[in-house]
Scaffold this motif. Structure first.
Motif, short mmCIF file in Angstrom:
data_model
loop_
_atom_site.label_atom_id
_atom_site.label_comp_id
_atom_site.label_asym_id
_atom_site.label_seq_id
_atom_site.Cartn_x
_atom_site.Cartn_y
_atom_site.Cartn_z
N ARG A 71 14.19 -4.40 74.63
CA ARG A 71 13.38 -5.52 74.71
C ARG A 71 12.30 -4.91 74.73
NH1 ARG A 71 13.80 -5.99 81.67
NH2 ARG A 71 12.98 -3.96 82.26
N ASP A 72 10.85 -6.07 74.28
CA ASP A 72 9.45 -5.71 73.91
C ASP A 72 8.68 -6.24 74.99
OD1 ASP A 72 6.82 -5.35 73.85
OD2 ASP A 72 6.80 -5.02 71.53
N ASN A 73 8.30 -6.08 76.29
CA ASN A 73 7.87 -7.14 77.38
C ASN A 73 6.82 -7.63 76.12
OD1 ASN A 73 9.90 -6.80 78.90
ND2 ASN A 73 9.00 -5.26 79.93
N ALA A 74 5.56 -7.03 75.44
CA ALA A 74 4.65 -7.35 75.51
C ALA A 74 4.86 -8.88 74.95
CB ALA A 74 3.43 -6.54 74.70
N LYS A 75 5.56 -8.39 74.07
CA LYS A 75 6.33 -10.46 72.79
C LYS A 75 6.72 -10.91 73.64
CE LYS A 75 5.06 -6.95 69.11
NZ LYS A 75 5.78 -6.22 67.63
N ASN A 76 7.84 -10.58 74.89
CA ASN A 76 8.95 -10.90 75.53
C ASN A 76 9.90 -11.89 74.27
OD1 ASN A 76 7.67 -12.40 77.35
ND2 ASN A 76 5.95 -13.39 76.42
N THR A 77 10.77 -10.09 74.24
CA THR A 77 11.58 -10.29 72.50
C THR A 77 12.04 -9.40 72.72
OG1 THR A 77 9.79 -11.35 70.95
CG2 THR A 77 11.47 -10.23 70.17
N VAL A 78 13.92 -9.48 72.62
CA VAL A 78 14.68 -8.76 73.01
C VAL A 78 15.62 -8.31 71.58
CG1 VAL A 78 17.35 -8.73 74.24
CG2 VAL A 78 15.62 -9.16 75.15
N TYR A 79 16.17 -7.70 71.93
CA TYR A 79 16.55 -6.99 70.60
C TYR A 79 17.62 -6.85 70.26
CZ TYR A 79 11.52 -6.94 68.84
OH TYR A 79 10.57 -7.10 69.14
N LEU A 80 18.46 -6.59 69.20
CA LEU A 80 19.42 -6.26 69.02
C LEU A 80 20.35 -4.84 68.09
CD1 LEU A 80 22.74 -5.59 70.82
CD2 LEU A 80 23.39 -7.50 69.19
N GLN A 81 19.78 -3.51 67.54
CA GLN A 81 20.16 -3.08 66.32
C GLN A 81 21.57 -2.74 66.75
OE1 GLN A 81 17.87 -1.81 64.56
NE2 GLN A 81 19.63 -1.45 63.71
N MET A 82 22.15 -3.22 65.23
CA MET A 82 23.71 -3.15 64.94
C MET A 82 23.95 -2.22 63.97
SD MET A 82 25.07 -6.84 65.46
CE MET A 82 23.85 -7.66 64.16
N ASN A 83 24.55 -1.15 64.55
CA ASN A 83 24.75 -0.11 63.10
C ASN A 83 25.90 0.44 63.26
OD1 ASN A 83 22.00 0.70 63.15
ND2 ASN A 83 22.08 2.59 64.70
N SER A 84 26.33 0.43 62.03
CA SER A 84 27.59 0.78 61.85
C SER A 84 28.60 -0.38 61.52
CB SER A 84 28.43 2.01 62.77
OG SER A 84 28.10 2.90 62.22
N LEU A 85 28.33 -1.72 60.96
CA LEU A 85 28.62 -2.88 61.13
C LEU A 85 30.08 -2.76 60.83
CD1 LEU A 85 25.27 -5.28 60.91
CD2 LEU A 85 26.95 -5.16 63.08
N LYS A 86 30.79 -3.52 61.11
CA LYS A 86 32.69 -3.57 60.92
C LYS A 86 32.87 -5.27 60.37
CE LYS A 86 33.72 0.26 64.11
NZ LYS A 86 35.20 0.31 65.50
N PRO A 87 33.87 -5.61 59.75
CA PRO A 87 34.01 -6.75 59.65
C PRO A 87 34.30 -8.00 60.67
CG PRO A 87 34.89 -5.05 57.72
CD PRO A 87 34.79 -4.40 58.53
N GLU A 88 34.68 -6.86 61.63
CA GLU A 88 35.35 -7.61 62.68
C GLU A 88 34.56 -7.94 63.53
OE1 GLU A 88 36.45 -5.09 62.15
OE2 GLU A 88 36.93 -3.79 63.57
N ASP A 89 32.42 -7.84 63.18
CA ASP A 89 31.53 -8.26 63.91
C ASP A 89 31.16 -8.83 63.52
OD1 ASP A 89 30.72 -4.52 63.89
OD2 ASP A 89 31.34 -5.83 65.68
N THR A 90 31.71 -9.77 62.25
CA THR A 90 31.24 -10.84 61.20
C THR A 90 31.33 -12.48 62.98
OG1 THR A 90 32.06 -10.63 59.51
CG2 THR A 90 32.30 -12.50 59.96
N ALA A 91 30.54 -13.27 63.60
CA ALA A 91 30.06 -14.26 63.64
C ALA A 91 28.43 -14.71 63.66
CB ALA A 91 31.20 -13.50 65.70
N VAL A 92 28.64 -15.59 64.90
CA VAL A 92 27.37 -16.51 65.71
C VAL A 92 26.89 -15.70 65.86
CG1 VAL A 92 26.06 -17.96 66.04
CG2 VAL A 92 28.36 -18.02 63.60
#
Length: 116
Positions: A71-92
């Motif tokens: 998270r970046d508190n100054a920007k009120n933003t949360v991030y999700l870094q996704m690496n090594s993605l797999k087909p089973e990660d497909t979703a909304v």
């Protein structure tokens, strides 16, 4: 009231990376937990990663070692870094902000598609 705007979803090949962003605005002082959830067709929505006000994080077993929430508190933003993605990660992928995980406000969702 809290408003959440998600971005970063895309189509990638297996092994690729994406970073999702969730920007919060409005009455954010009451937010104690923010999480990224995902819902694949025909499946229940599940918590992928969460971060609490004090910084404690937790992850679904299926993404440990591959995804990182921050998270970046100054920007009120949360991030999700996704690496090594797999087909089973497909979703909304949905962002949620509230007093506890799964409560409060939901974002509109962003589609992540991973092809093999």
């Amino acid at each position: 009231q809290v408003q959440l705007v998600e971005s970063g979803g895309d189509s990638v090949q297996a092994g690729g990376s994406l970073r999702l962003s969730c920007a919060a605005s409005g009455s954010i002082a009451g937010i104690n937990a923010m999480g990224w959830y995902r819902q694949a067709p025909g499946k229940q929505r599940e918590l992928v990663a969460g971060i609490r006000r004090g910084g404690m994080t937790n992850y679904a077993d299926s993404v440990k070692g591959r995804f990182t929430i921050s998270r970046d508190n100054a920007k009120n933003t949360v991030y999700l870094q996704m690496n090594s993605l797999k087909p089973e990660d497909t979703a909304v992928y949905y962002c949620n902000a509230g007093y506890i995980y799964g409560s409060g406000t939901w974002g509109q969702g962003t589609q992540v598609t991973v092809s093999s």
